[in-house]
Design an enzyme around this catalytic site. Sequence first.
Site, PDB file in Angstrom:
ATOM      1  N   GLU A   1      -8.781 -21.073  16.529  1.00 43.33           N
ATOM      2  CA  GLU A   1      -9.207 -21.052  15.122  1.00 43.33           C
ATOM      3  C   GLU A   1      -9.054 -19.660  14.511  1.00 43.33           C
ATOM      4  OE1 GLU A   1     -13.286 -22.241  14.316  1.00 43.33           O
ATOM      5  OE2 GLU A   1     -12.858 -22.254  12.164  1.00 43.33           O
TER       6      GLU A   1
ATOM      7  N   ILE B   1     -16.456 -21.037  18.250  1.00 43.04           N
ATOM      8  CA  ILE B   1     -17.798 -21.500  17.825  1.00 43.04           C
ATOM      9  C   ILE B   1     -17.572 -22.658  16.862  1.00 43.04           C
ATOM     10  CG2 ILE B   1     -19.957 -20.968  16.648  1.00 43.04           C
ATOM     11  CD1 ILE B   1     -19.728 -18.101  17.402  1.00 43.04           C
ATOM     12  N   ASP B   2     -17.797 -23.876  17.326  1.00 41.76           N
ATOM     13  CA  ASP B   2     -17.743 -25.010  16.410  1.00 41.76           C
ATOM     14  C   ASP B   2     -19.170 -25.211  15.906  1.00 41.76           C
ATOM     15  OD1 ASP B   2     -16.393 -27.025  14.988  1.00 41.76           O
ATOM     16  OD2 ASP B   2     -17.352 -28.502  16.280  1.00 41.76           O
TER      17      ASP B   2
ATOM     18  N   THR C   1     -20.110 -22.824  13.093  1.00 40.79           N
ATOM     19  CA  THR C   1     -20.408 -21.420  12.757  1.00 40.79           C
ATOM     20  C   THR C   1     -21.553 -21.332  11.753  1.00 40.79           C
ATOM     21  OG1 THR C   1     -18.125 -20.818  13.203  1.00 40.79           O
ATOM     22  CG2 THR C   1     -19.386 -19.263  11.882  1.00 40.79           C
TER      23      THR C   1
ATOM     24  N   ASP D   1     -11.295 -28.260  16.009  1.00 34.27           N
ATOM     25  CA  ASP D   1     -12.628 -28.883  15.963  1.00 34.27           C
ATOM     26  C   ASP D   1     -12.667 -30.160  16.804  1.00 34.27           C
ATOM     27  OD1 ASP D   1     -13.681 -27.094  13.935  1.00 34.27           O
ATOM     28  OD2 ASP D   1     -12.578 -28.235  12.426  1.00 34.27           O
TER      29      ASP D   1
HETATM   30  C1  LIP Z   1     -16.730 -26.874  11.252  1.00 28.19           C
HETATM   31  C2  LIP Z   1     -17.052 -28.215  11.813  1.00 28.19           C
HETATM   32  C3  LIP Z   1     -17.968 -28.945  10.860  1.00 28.19           C
HETATM   33  C4  LIP Z   1     -17.044 -29.385   9.792  1.00 28.19           C
HETATM   34  C5  LIP Z   1     -16.336 -28.213   9.139  1.00 28.19           C
HETATM   35  C6  LIP Z   1     -15.806 -27.180  10.100  1.00 28.19           C
HETATM   36  P1  LIP Z   1     -16.347 -24.456  12.383  1.00 28.19           P
HETATM   37  O1  LIP Z   1     -16.081 -26.050  12.208  1.00 28.19           O
HETATM   38  O2  LIP Z   1     -17.139 -28.554  13.032  1.00 28.19           O
HETATM   39  O3  LIP Z   1     -18.549 -30.096  11.423  1.00 28.19           O
HETATM   40  O4  LIP Z   1     -17.722 -30.112   8.819  1.00 28.19           O
HETATM   41  O5  LIP Z   1     -15.289 -28.784   8.377  1.00 28.19           O
HETATM   42  O6  LIP Z   1     -14.514 -27.453  10.538  1.00 28.19           O
HETATM   43  O7  LIP Z   1     -15.777 -23.821  11.149  1.00 28.19           O
HETATM   44  O8  LIP Z   1     -17.809 -24.268  12.495  1.00 28.19           O
HETATM   45  O9  LIP Z   1     -15.582 -24.135  13.595  1.00 28.19           O
END
Ligand code: LIP
Length: 277
Positions: free
Chosen positions: A70, A92-93, A95, A220
């Site tokens: 990412e 970090i999914d 964030t 993601d």
């Molecule tokens: C996020 C996700 C979240 C989604 C956002 C975004 P990040 O990933 O997992 O659920 O709604 O579109 O992609 O930015 O925290 O890695």
Amino acid sequence: MVDILQNVMDHAVAVARKAGEVVRDAVRDDRKVMTKSSAVDLVTQTDQKVEQLIIQSVKEKFPEHRFIGEESVAAGEPCILTDDPTWIIDPIDGTTNFVHTFPFVAISIGFSINKRVEVGVVYSCLEDKMFTARRGKGAFCNGEPLQVSDQTDIHQSIIATEFGSSRDPEAVDKIFCSLRNILNLPVHGVRGAGTAAINMCLVASGCVEAYYEIGIHVWDVAAGSLVVLEAGGVLMDVEGADVDLMSRRIVAANNRTIAEIIVKEITPFGPIRDDAP
Ligand code: LIP
């Protein structure tokens, strides 16, 4: 014979655990928040540090493998999935959750060969839950086998979704239109953990019947998609076709019946693909 995929799995689990420690240590301290594609698309130094940690560690062990990460993509690296062995990383999914100490944050690591995800590891590091899946070999949480829910009645179901990080008014209207349709089916409830990877693991665990979202990225959902499939679930595009991990659209469900009902209620739109030139 050397089992390369098992080596990949072992390394992914080990590095996800190490990354999880870094994230846990930083969760109350890292307050330097930056933005990317929109004012609500957040990134922190911890995202960048954790991605570097994972990539460095993988490079040492598997120097010939490729990466889609990412934060590397945000820094200008290409986002192209080839047939080569590729690690697809979200350091970090969730964030936004991380920034707000909302307690669902995951390290997501998928591994693909010939454009097909073969290994998926999602470490929900604040809960200390390690979700793992290898194609054809099942899905697990902390070593316990996972199985999707056997519910076929949408009216008895919980559906997970997210609002994403686009605030384009047309997209927001479509997101709310889909949400209203699904709530009004009616379903038992709608939930969202704030991370696509954990939402998918909730489908795999049988806690929710389905998860759908438009606007996610390949990092993601790569790992979570295999966790869902290996727990007996199905994946689909939001218009019912086969899922395309670069398309930024996904439905992950416990079975086809539930997935097809969700698809009928979604107002689709097409964000710019992850692999757009
Ligand atoms: C996020 C996700 C979240 C989604 C956002 C975004 P990040 O990933 O997992 O659920 O709604 O579109 O992609 O930015 O925290 O890695």
